[in-house]
Design a protein around this motif. Structure first.
Motif, PDB file in Angstrom:
ATOM      1  N   VAL A  48       0.824  -1.201   0.000  1.00  0.00           N
ATOM      2  CA  VAL A  48       0.000   0.000   0.000  1.00  0.00           C
ATOM      3  C   VAL A  48       0.863   1.259   0.000  1.00  0.00           C
ATOM      4  O   VAL A  48       0.686   2.149  -0.815  1.00  0.00           O
ATOM      5  CB  VAL A  48      -0.938   0.006   1.221  1.00  0.00           C
ATOM      6  CG1 VAL A  48      -1.715   1.318   1.296  1.00  0.00           C
ATOM      7  CG2 VAL A  48      -1.891  -1.172   1.166  1.00  0.00           C
ATOM      8  N   ALA A  49       1.793   1.322   0.944  1.00  0.00           N
ATOM      9  CA  ALA A  49       2.647   2.499   1.067  1.00  0.00           C
ATOM     10  C   ALA A  49       3.940   2.096   1.744  1.00  0.00           C
ATOM     11  O   ALA A  49       3.904   1.369   2.742  1.00  0.00           O
ATOM     12  CB  ALA A  49       1.953   3.589   1.886  1.00  0.00           C
ATOM     13  N   CYS A  50       5.056   2.564   1.211  1.00  0.00           N
ATOM     14  CA  CYS A  50       6.349   2.218   1.771  1.00  0.00           C
ATOM     15  C   CYS A  50       7.255   3.437   1.872  1.00  0.00           C
ATOM     16  O   CYS A  50       7.109   4.396   1.095  1.00  0.00           O
ATOM     17  CB  CYS A  50       7.036   1.134   0.935  1.00  0.00           C
ATOM     18  SG  CYS A  50       6.331  -0.510   1.160  1.00  0.00           S
ATOM     19  N   ILE A  51       8.170   3.372   2.821  1.00  0.00           N
ATOM     20  CA  ILE A  51       9.141   4.436   3.054  1.00  0.00           C
ATOM     21  C   ILE A  51      10.535   3.859   2.880  1.00  0.00           C
ATOM     22  O   ILE A  51      10.846   2.800   3.457  1.00  0.00           O
ATOM     23  CB  ILE A  51       9.014   5.021   4.475  1.00  0.00           C
ATOM     24  CG1 ILE A  51       7.603   5.549   4.733  1.00  0.00           C
ATOM     25  CG2 ILE A  51      10.041   6.126   4.694  1.00  0.00           C
ATOM     26  CD1 ILE A  51       7.384   6.005   6.169  1.00  0.00           C
ATOM     27  N   TRP A 104      15.988   1.084  -4.868  1.00  0.00           N
ATOM     28  CA  TRP A 104      14.658   1.615  -5.157  1.00  0.00           C
ATOM     29  C   TRP A 104      13.966   2.223  -3.942  1.00  0.00           C
ATOM     30  O   TRP A 104      12.836   2.672  -4.036  1.00  0.00           O
ATOM     31  CB  TRP A 104      13.790   0.517  -5.775  1.00  0.00           C
ATOM     32  CG  TRP A 104      14.409  -0.005  -7.029  1.00  0.00           C
ATOM     33  CD1 TRP A 104      15.070  -1.178  -7.189  1.00  0.00           C
ATOM     34  CD2 TRP A 104      14.462   0.668  -8.293  1.00  0.00           C
ATOM     35  NE1 TRP A 104      15.527  -1.285  -8.483  1.00  0.00           N
ATOM     36  CE2 TRP A 104      15.168  -0.181  -9.176  1.00  0.00           C
ATOM     37  CE3 TRP A 104      13.985   1.890  -8.759  1.00  0.00           C
ATOM     38  CZ2 TRP A 104      15.397   0.163 -10.503  1.00  0.00           C
ATOM     39  CZ3 TRP A 104      14.211   2.232 -10.090  1.00  0.00           C
ATOM     40  CH2 TRP A 104      14.908   1.374 -10.927  1.00  0.00           C
ATOM     41  N   LEU A 105      14.647   2.220  -2.795  1.00  0.00           N
ATOM     42  CA  LEU A 105      14.184   2.967  -1.621  1.00  0.00           C
ATOM     43  C   LEU A 105      12.691   2.769  -1.312  1.00  0.00           C
ATOM     44  O   LEU A 105      11.882   3.688  -1.406  1.00  0.00           O
ATOM     45  CB  LEU A 105      14.485   4.453  -1.819  1.00  0.00           C
ATOM     46  CG  LEU A 105      15.975   4.789  -1.871  1.00  0.00           C
ATOM     47  CD1 LEU A 105      16.174   6.257  -2.203  1.00  0.00           C
ATOM     48  CD2 LEU A 105      16.647   4.448  -0.538  1.00  0.00           C
ATOM     49  N   GLY A 106      12.394   1.566  -0.926  1.00  0.00           N
ATOM     50  CA  GLY A 106      11.036   1.296  -0.465  1.00  0.00           C
ATOM     51  C   GLY A 106      10.133   0.678  -1.510  1.00  0.00           C
ATOM     52  O   GLY A 106       9.247  -0.119  -1.182  1.00  0.00           O
ATOM     53  N   GLN A 107      10.355   1.010  -2.761  1.00  0.00           N
ATOM     54  CA  GLN A 107       9.479   0.520  -3.818  1.00  0.00           C
ATOM     55  C   GLN A 107       9.563  -1.004  -3.934  1.00  0.00           C
ATOM     56  O   GLN A 107       8.544  -1.669  -4.121  1.00  0.00           O
ATOM     57  CB  GLN A 107       9.836   1.161  -5.146  1.00  0.00           C
ATOM     58  CG  GLN A 107       8.929   0.748  -6.279  1.00  0.00           C
ATOM     59  CD  GLN A 107       9.262   1.408  -7.595  1.00  0.00           C
ATOM     60  OE1 GLN A 107       8.835   0.976  -8.641  1.00  0.00           O
ATOM     61  NE2 GLN A 107      10.036   2.472  -7.561  1.00  0.00           N
ATOM     62  N   SER A 108      10.755  -1.541  -3.796  1.00  0.00           N
ATOM     63  CA  SER A 108      10.926  -2.985  -3.910  1.00  0.00           C
ATOM     64  C   SER A 108      10.148  -3.710  -2.822  1.00  0.00           C
ATOM     65  O   SER A 108       9.539  -4.753  -3.069  1.00  0.00           O
ATOM     66  CB  SER A 108      12.404  -3.365  -3.826  1.00  0.00           C
ATOM     67  OG  SER A 108      13.119  -2.843  -4.921  1.00  0.00           O
ATOM     68  N   LEU A 109      10.154  -3.194  -1.620  1.00  0.00           N
ATOM     69  CA  LEU A 109       9.417  -3.830  -0.522  1.00  0.00           C
ATOM     70  C   LEU A 109       7.937  -3.858  -0.843  1.00  0.00           C
ATOM     71  O   LEU A 109       7.284  -4.887  -0.721  1.00  0.00           O
ATOM     72  CB  LEU A 109       9.658  -3.080   0.781  1.00  0.00           C
ATOM     73  CG  LEU A 109       8.831  -3.551   1.980  1.00  0.00           C
ATOM     74  CD1 LEU A 109       9.171  -4.988   2.350  1.00  0.00           C
ATOM     75  CD2 LEU A 109       9.037  -2.632   3.179  1.00  0.00           C
ATOM     76  N   CYS A 110       7.391  -2.729  -1.266  1.00  0.00           N
ATOM     77  CA  CYS A 110       5.961  -2.661  -1.532  1.00  0.00           C
ATOM     78  C   CYS A 110       5.544  -3.497  -2.734  1.00  0.00           C
ATOM     79  O   CYS A 110       4.447  -4.056  -2.756  1.00  0.00           O
ATOM     80  CB  CYS A 110       5.531  -1.210  -1.746  1.00  0.00           C
ATOM     81  SG  CYS A 110       4.722  -0.472  -0.299  1.00  0.00           S
ATOM     82  N   ARG A 111       6.395  -3.592  -3.732  1.00  0.00           N
ATOM     83  CA  ARG A 111       6.028  -4.302  -4.948  1.00  0.00           C
ATOM     84  C   ARG A 111       6.249  -5.803  -4.819  1.00  0.00           C
ATOM     85  O   ARG A 111       5.595  -6.593  -5.496  1.00  0.00           O
ATOM     86  CB  ARG A 111       6.820  -3.751  -6.135  1.00  0.00           C
ATOM     87  CG  ARG A 111       6.461  -2.313  -6.475  1.00  0.00           C
ATOM     88  CD  ARG A 111       7.225  -1.838  -7.679  1.00  0.00           C
ATOM     89  NE  ARG A 111       6.853  -2.621  -8.853  1.00  0.00           N
ATOM     90  CZ  ARG A 111       7.543  -2.627  -9.990  1.00  0.00           C
ATOM     91  NH1 ARG A 111       8.650  -1.903 -10.085  1.00  0.00           N
ATOM     92  NH2 ARG A 111       7.145  -3.339 -11.006  1.00  0.00           N
TER      93      ARG A 111
END
Length: 129
Positions: A48-51, A104-111
């Motif tokens: 949903v949202a990552c930092i 990718w600073l957070g994007q990889s975790l969320c995706r």
């Protein structure tokens, strides 16, 4: 020991707001991305949202852009998800998670949820029509 603990779920009317919190005590935020996922009944878990570990980069799912915001208080070891203009399709169990960060600073975790190393137990959000 890292333990992620969510709080703040509940029942809200369509169009309402809700704030979720996640305790991030014990987590090295210099190396970990943190974020929120949700899983509705019968559906896959989605980011949903990552930092990012830079504490500045944010990533949001298209479905929540403009309605959700995410913040992190390092001093309080607390990550917060503020949800506005809630819709019935936002109903799900919400989890906070943390995973080693990358370029990718957070994007990889969320995706890619499999990058999550630590997970909370989840908190239920129900949006009624």
């Amino acid at each position: 020991e890292v333990q992620l603990v969510e709080s703040g779920g509940g029942l809200v009317l369509t169009g309402g707001s809700l704030t979720l919190s996640c305790s991030t005590a014990g987590l090295d935020l210099n190396n970990y991305a943190i974020g929120w996922f949700r899983q509705a009944t019968g559906k896959e878990r989605e980011g949903v949202a990552c930092i990012g570990s830079d504490d500045g980069t944010r990533w949001f799912a298209e479905s929540v852009k403009g309605r959700f915001s995410v913040s992190n208080s390092i001093a309080n070891n607390m990550m917060t998800l503020q949800m506005y203009k809630l819709k019935p399709e936002d109903s799900a169990k919400y989890y906070c998670a943390a995973g080693l960060d990358d370029y990718w600073l957070g994007q990889s975790l969320c995706r890619f949820a499999q990058r999550g190393r630590y997970w909370g137990q989840g908190t239920q959000v129900t949006v009624s029509k």
